[in-house]
Write a protein that holds these residues in place. Sequence first.
Motif, PDB file in Angstrom:
ATOM      1  N   MET A   1       0.869  -0.838   0.496  1.00 41.44           N
ATOM      2  CA  MET A   1       0.004  -0.011  -0.239  1.00 41.44           C
ATOM      3  C   MET A   1       1.022   1.311   0.083  1.00 41.44           C
ATOM      4  SD  MET A   1      -2.759   0.895   2.478  1.00 41.44           S
ATOM      5  CE  MET A   1      -4.429   0.899   1.138  1.00 41.44           C
ATOM      6  N   ALA A   2       0.748   2.378  -0.773  1.00 45.60           N
ATOM      7  CA  ALA A   2       1.054   3.294  -0.627  1.00 45.60           C
ATOM      8  C   ALA A   2       1.045   4.559   0.306  1.00 45.60           C
ATOM      9  CB  ALA A   2       0.909   4.081  -1.704  1.00 45.60           C
ATOM     10  N   LEU A   3       1.734   4.981   0.731  1.00 38.76           N
ATOM     11  CA  LEU A   3       2.024   6.108   1.794  1.00 38.76           C
ATOM     12  C   LEU A   3       0.745   7.209   2.000  1.00 38.76           C
ATOM     13  CD1 LEU A   3       3.371   7.303   3.935  1.00 38.76           C
ATOM     14  CD2 LEU A   3       4.903   8.900   2.609  1.00 38.76           C
ATOM     15  N   LEU A   4       0.221   7.199   0.593  1.00 42.87           N
ATOM     16  CA  LEU A   4      -0.787   8.121   0.141  1.00 42.87           C
ATOM     17  C   LEU A   4      -2.322   7.167  -0.199  1.00 42.87           C
ATOM     18  CD1 LEU A   4      -2.753  10.841   1.016  1.00 42.87           C
ATOM     19  CD2 LEU A   4      -1.004  11.950  -2.063  1.00 42.87           C
ATOM     20  N   GLU A   5      -2.719   7.688  -0.062  1.00 42.72           N
ATOM     21  CA  GLU A   5      -3.728   6.734  -1.168  1.00 42.72           C
ATOM     22  C   GLU A   5      -5.087   7.129  -1.297  1.00 42.72           C
ATOM     23  OE1 GLU A   5      -2.502   3.307  -1.809  1.00 42.72           O
ATOM     24  OE2 GLU A   5      -4.270   2.908  -2.779  1.00 42.72           O
ATOM     25  N   VAL A   6      -5.777   7.819  -3.013  1.00 40.56           N
ATOM     26  CA  VAL A   6      -6.380   8.041  -2.471  1.00 40.56           C
ATOM     27  C   VAL A   6      -7.579   6.457  -2.752  1.00 40.56           C
ATOM     28  CG1 VAL A   6      -8.098   9.429  -3.853  1.00 40.56           C
ATOM     29  CG2 VAL A   6      -5.756  10.483  -2.612  1.00 40.56           C
ATOM     30  N   SER A   7      -8.493   6.562  -2.656  1.00 42.25           N
ATOM     31  CA  SER A   7      -9.521   6.254  -3.685  1.00 42.25           C
ATOM     32  C   SER A   7     -10.784   6.361  -3.441  1.00 42.25           C
ATOM     33  CB  SER A   7      -9.130   4.635  -2.786  1.00 42.25           C
ATOM     34  OG  SER A   7      -9.335   3.931  -1.506  1.00 42.25           O
ATOM     35  N   GLU A   8     -11.044   6.073  -4.615  1.00 40.47           N
ATOM     36  CA  GLU A   8     -12.799   5.855  -5.256  1.00 40.47           C
ATOM     37  C   GLU A   8     -13.190   7.314  -5.140  1.00 40.47           C
ATOM     38  OE1 GLU A   8     -15.426   2.881  -2.768  1.00 40.47           O
ATOM     39  OE2 GLU A   8     -13.953   1.667  -3.783  1.00 40.47           O
ATOM     40  N   VAL A   9     -12.329   8.377  -5.127  1.00 41.08           N
ATOM     41  CA  VAL A   9     -12.510   9.945  -4.892  1.00 41.08           C
ATOM     42  C   VAL A   9     -13.677  10.344  -6.051  1.00 41.08           C
ATOM     43  CG1 VAL A   9     -12.594  12.682  -4.327  1.00 41.08           C
ATOM     44  CG2 VAL A   9     -10.981  10.383  -3.615  1.00 41.08           C
ATOM     45  N   THR A  10     -14.734  10.833  -5.388  1.00 42.02           N
ATOM     46  CA  THR A  10     -15.714  11.889  -6.461  1.00 42.02           C
ATOM     47  C   THR A  10     -16.184  13.238  -5.988  1.00 42.02           C
ATOM     48  OG1 THR A  10     -16.911   9.844  -7.523  1.00 42.02           O
ATOM     49  CG2 THR A  10     -18.595  11.189  -7.433  1.00 42.02           C
ATOM     50  N   VAL A  60      -9.800   8.971   1.553  1.00 47.43           N
ATOM     51  CA  VAL A  60      -8.232   9.466   1.836  1.00 47.43           C
ATOM     52  C   VAL A  60      -7.748   8.262   3.003  1.00 47.43           C
ATOM     53  CG1 VAL A  60      -6.456  10.520   1.212  1.00 47.43           C
ATOM     54  CG2 VAL A  60      -8.761  11.332   0.735  1.00 47.43           C
ATOM     55  N   THR A  61      -6.169   8.033   2.357  1.00 46.84           N
ATOM     56  CA  THR A  61      -5.118   6.867   3.557  1.00 46.84           C
ATOM     57  C   THR A  61      -3.877   7.569   3.797  1.00 46.84           C
ATOM     58  OG1 THR A  61      -4.734   5.243   2.447  1.00 46.84           O
ATOM     59  CG2 THR A  61      -6.607   5.030   3.863  1.00 46.84           C
ATOM     60  N   ILE A  62      -3.412   7.390   4.295  1.00 42.21           N
ATOM     61  CA  ILE A  62      -1.830   8.567   4.783  1.00 42.21           C
ATOM     62  C   ILE A  62      -1.665   6.996   5.311  1.00 42.21           C
ATOM     63  CG2 ILE A  62      -2.193  10.156   6.250  1.00 42.21           C
ATOM     64  CD1 ILE A  62       0.105  11.405   4.751  1.00 42.21           C
ATOM     65  N   ASP A  63      -0.660   6.351   5.094  1.00 38.67           N
ATOM     66  CA  ASP A  63      -0.065   5.119   6.487  1.00 38.67           C
ATOM     67  C   ASP A  63      -0.660   4.366   6.641  1.00 38.67           C
ATOM     68  OD1 ASP A  63       2.598   5.195   5.941  1.00 38.67           O
ATOM     69  OD2 ASP A  63       3.452   6.572   8.431  1.00 38.67           O
ATOM     70  N   GLY A  64      -1.608   3.775   6.208  1.00 37.33           N
ATOM     71  CA  GLY A  64      -2.676   2.797   6.035  1.00 37.33           C
ATOM     72  C   GLY A  64      -3.701   3.609   7.097  1.00 37.33           C
ATOM     73  N   ARG A  65      -3.645   4.922   7.260  1.00 37.87           N
ATOM     74  CA  ARG A  65      -4.324   5.482   8.116  1.00 37.87           C
ATOM     75  C   ARG A  65      -5.966   5.784   8.020  1.00 37.87           C
ATOM     76  NH1 ARG A  65      -3.579  10.046  13.186  1.00 37.87           N
ATOM     77  NH2 ARG A  65      -5.427  10.609  13.573  1.00 37.87           N
ATOM     78  N   ASN A  66      -6.945   6.146   8.014  1.00 30.41           N
ATOM     79  CA  ASN A  66      -7.936   6.364   7.136  1.00 30.41           C
ATOM     80  C   ASN A  66      -7.906   8.064   7.618  1.00 30.41           C
ATOM     81  OD1 ASN A  66     -10.669   7.426   6.472  1.00 30.41           O
ATOM     82  ND2 ASN A  66     -11.661   5.747   6.119  1.00 30.41           N
ATOM     83  N   VAL A  67      -7.891   8.939   6.863  1.00 29.02           N
ATOM     84  CA  VAL A  67      -8.097  10.489   7.043  1.00 29.02           C
ATOM     85  C   VAL A  67      -9.060  10.929   7.451  1.00 29.02           C
ATOM     86  CG1 VAL A  67      -5.475  10.451   7.633  1.00 29.02           C
ATOM     87  CG2 VAL A  67      -6.846  11.701   5.179  1.00 29.02           C
TER      88      VAL A  67
END
Lengths: 241, 231, 723
Positions: A1-10, A60-67
């Motif tokens: 998993m990437a450090l910053l992960e953006v998924s399904e953003v609309t 949006v997650t950073i370091d696996g943490r959902n922010v």
Amino acid sequence: MALLEVSEVTVRFGGNVALDDVHLGAEPGIVTGLIGPNGAGKTTLFNVITGLLPPNVGKVTIDGRNVNRLSPTKRARCGMARTFQRLELFSLLSVRENIRVAADVHKGWARDGSNPAEVVEEIIERVGLTAVADARVDSLPTGQCRLVELGRCLATKPKVMLLDEPASGQSEAETVIFAELLQSLAAGGMAVVLVEHDVALVMNVCARVNVLDFGRIIASGTPSEIQNDQAVLSAYLGTGS
Amino acid sequence: MNLLEFRNVRAAYDRIDVLFGIDLEVPAGSVVALLGPNGAGKTTTLRVAAGLHPVLSGDVLVAGRRVNGTAPEELARRGICLIPEGRGIFPNLSVRENLRMMTYAGVTLSAVEAEAYERFPRLKERRRQLAGTMSGGEQQMLAMARGLATSPALLLLDELSMGLAPIIVEELYSIVAQVAREGVSILVVEQFASTVLGVADLAAVLVHGRIARVGTPAELQDDLSKAYLGG
Amino acid sequence: MDKFLTFTIVGLSLAAIYAVIASGLVLTFTTTGIFNFAHGAAGMLAAFTYWQLRFEWGWPVPVCLVLILGVMAPLFGVLLEVVVMRGLRGTTDTVKLVVSISLLLFMIGLAQLIWPPGVSRPMSKFFQTSTPINLGPTTITWHQAITIMVAIVAAIGLRLVLTRFRFGIAMRAAVDDPSLSALNGARPNRISMLAWALGTALAALGGILIAPNVTLDAPSLSLLIVSAYAAAIFGRLRSLPLTFLGAIVLGLTEGYLTGYLPQNQYLPGLRIASPALLLFLVLLVLPNPRLRGRMTRSREFFPMPSIRGTLVFGGVVIVGGVVLATTLSTPDQLTYGRLFPIGIIALSLVPLVGFAGQISLCQLSFAGIGGLVMAHLGHGGDPVALIWAVLISAAVGALIALPALRLSGIYLALGTAAFATILDRWIFTLPKFSVFGWFNVDLFTQGSINVDPLTAFGKTFNSAASQIVIGAIFFALVAFLVVMIRRGRLGRRLIAMKDSEAACATLGMNLFGTKLLVFSISAGIAGLGGALYAMQLTSIQSGNFDLVNSLQVFALSVVGGIGAVGGALFAGISLYVVLPVIGVLFPTVVRWVGLLPGATGIGLGRDPNGAVSQMRDGFAPLAGSPSSLLVMTLTLAALYGIRLIDAIDNWTFVGGLVIVPLVASVIATVSAASKERMLAQLEDAPDRTPMEWIGIDRPWTTEDLATLDLALGTSELELHGPA
Ligand SMILES: Nc1ncnc2c1ncn2[C@@H]1O[C@H](COP(=O)(O)OP(=O)(O)OP(=O)(O)O)[C@@H](O)[C@H]1O
Ligand SMILES: Nc1ncnc2c1ncn2[C@@H]1O[C@H](COP(=O)(O)OP(=O)(O)OP(=O)(O)O)[C@@H](O)[C@H]1O
Ligand SMILES: [Mg+2]
Ligand SMILES: [Mg+2]
């Protein structure tokens, strides 16, 4: 998993879809490019990532943490920093004070035993603002203002840095120096996301490039893949020259 | 005939001199590129030409007539059109209301709309949106629309390409070339020489508030390269 | 049921008036970017003029209406635009607010000058003698019907103007960017005059409609329209339909409150304060604004204060206090001595307004709390009560800040103004009450309450002279504190927040905590000032701490220069030294003195950085010349010595105090100029081209080309290598 992960953003503004099911990842140690025509949604995506704009859908997650539920302030404390396309400098303060504000804020919550004054001097040296350190920022040309914003980000010791058109307003010579700076920052282990219309710069410094068009990611890959992608050529790069 | 002419023009902000006696000519129907590093005074030159900034000494002539001290709105009504650096739009008006403002230059709303929407279909989709909420590039298109829709005699363009996608820059400059062919005189400011030199008939280089060099783009390129290779 | 309908109609006609006034406000705001606090006052002036023409001189109604609405009000609007408002482009919200507040104070002063208060000026309603229209169970008077009709027509007309007509669009465009609208070919000055003419005419219309329902009294008529402000806020100062809706809600609420509020001793104040309460509530339910980014560039600039300069400043203040204490008679000490406590209250605005850009119009309310704490806890002059005054005011400040913090700019200003009104119209007038039965509160016992003088080090400072010196010392200390805030971490943080909240948040700054902190600090300082003020007054009443006082202190601090401690001293001196002195020196113009605070604020647009910064520039040569400084100080000291042995009187002394620094400054300027000329002659270069241009005057060289080329990026960088 990437450090910053953006998924399904609309994101929708009224009837307009500004972002449509966007996925994006940023790895430490490299510069990730995000390019696309005007109005594609790049700035909007940055606003979503930093929490200035709540998305309609997405994570949006950073370091696996959902922010997702965190305020911009809290997200910054998770290691996010950004610059602004339309420059958001503290215009009444000097270059040094601008960066100092960020260093103080970081020290205030991180309590990492660093000395803000020293941190500031290091950064000024590193981004090349020594000559104008005591000038008020609103007397500086745009190119240098961009560097001040970058310096301000660095003072918060981010893990992820989001740069919105940091080279616009810089001359070609300044851009060359800037490219080296970006690469050395990434080499230091930071994840850098770069939005830029200066294609030469993007292709030069980015290890991966994502292309956004009408709110959708239409391509992602290495610079050479992108430069030869037919969809990207017709949507963004143009055929000329 | 020169559509715009600067004769030994000096200008200052408060007491800080910025232009030190500029001589510059924009022949009718030609594209002149004004180049120069940050802070050279390019924006100031355009502001002086549009009547937004006072002249300390020297003359500004439009079509042979001295226009020092004429109000910007009068110059605008007489066909001088400056598209300023940054956002040349009204952020709290809708796109359509922005277009409505362009009709002060003496064209009808329907003409403005037809022209603007044809060149930039994106604007038609957005006509009800507040201009300030559009993306940077969309705002630049809207700003540029004024230069195209009001059929000016002299178009002054400040850093047109800043923040625009390459494909749009390419398109805008082809529009600039086309507009020039239709007889509009254009003075365009850019920091990046390479983008404008392709369309310009003449180029001038401004350094520290003085015109350091004037010539055709080819001469300028040549001179600059020769200087290096020979030196 | 009949009662309900009757009060519905009362409410609706009230709503209609609010709608007219509020849409005028919205109009001026959207077309000029200025929230016009003086809007109500313009209506008030129109009402008085109408009374004069119609009832005093007996002119026919149509003539009066046409003359006022069609000629006088629009002309007045144009005058305002040309003389005052045009200078406000590119200034901060704070400066704009102060100018309109000053205008409000000025207009009230003007009205009282022309129409002295205390005279009954009855006005009859329109068609008062015609029989009311019958609506089945109830009736509606012609006046009410006309009012409602006018409101509807005004609302529809305005909406058309602002969205359909090109000049309406141009008015809104000019707020965004006047020079761009000139580039479009619109004539910004003319359009802005038109906007003010229209806005003022609407204010006049509202004023004439509302005046017959209330007594014709300048201050209350001007501030009565707080409810109209609430309606405009309902529409976020932009939307006319929402404003209209807001006006209806507010009008009806007030109507029903009049009809159904039970009678008891605690509630009459509530009714009077109800518009303010509603305004406060409306502000609370407004949706959260998005984080604010950087706004337009302002002309504001306050240099960083130096420690040395501040120490000198503090020293001068204390010496000044001693001089006042030793040269003035006791009654004069009582008058002029107030400058220090009021100065401290003004100082409380510096971190809040000057650094953080948060507007508060309720500093006197915090001061009032400080004063009350001193009165209730400071029996026998216990110095510990001062600490309590600071702490309790700070706590109340934080409490107010909690809801108010989401607001910014003009909304925050209105929220705090509403709070001040609620406090001075209702809370401060409450009779004795108990909280949950275990805690008895009796704020201003019988309208006023005594305060004991400070006792410390076994000494009671009850003389007016000692109070002045104490006030001066506290002022100097607080000024130093404020400067330290500016120079430190917090100051930078506040200024950063003023510039861009969005940037601060993304850097990880806790905006909420920061605002809470600065609000409490400011309220604490105001509380301290209030406590000292109360001791000087020896007996305080709620009127000492009302909104109008807050407005004056606020306006004069900004006029002095809100970003620097000198501005606060300026406010204190102008309110409690200059004004009384003018009154004594020129008794014939004493009636005009009321116009002065307003008049000074109106001129602010010329230099938004304030009077003190101008004075500082003026005295700059003096500061750079130690010899002149020394001579001046010695002369002043000698003057003081002569005064102490009573060889000269106070007027001569004051004259000397003013003239000596001026003369010294002129001498310093002249000598500095001649020195410069000498230096210029010494230099042999006849044309004094600045160093950086010298290269440009040389012929064009290869090196220059290289620099230029680098800047332009016209050729490959590799070429720079040793070719
Ligand atoms: N607040 C808003 N209301 C309505 N539409 C908006 C708003 N903000 C952005 N948009 C729209 O969303 C789209 C994406 O905008 P965004 O600013 O993200 O573009 P961008 O990719 O950054 O473009 P540029 O390179 O020109 O800056 C645009 O079409 C814009 O008009
Ligand atoms: N409002 C102002 N007040 C004071 N000085 C100014 C102002 N605007 C510009 N200047 C100064 O005038 C000089 C010329 O500015 P100008 O904006 O004309 O340069 P430019 O060539 O357009 O530069 P850029 O490439 O950065 O746009 C600069 O040194 C700048 O600092
Ligand atoms: Mg963008
Ligand atoms: Mg420029």
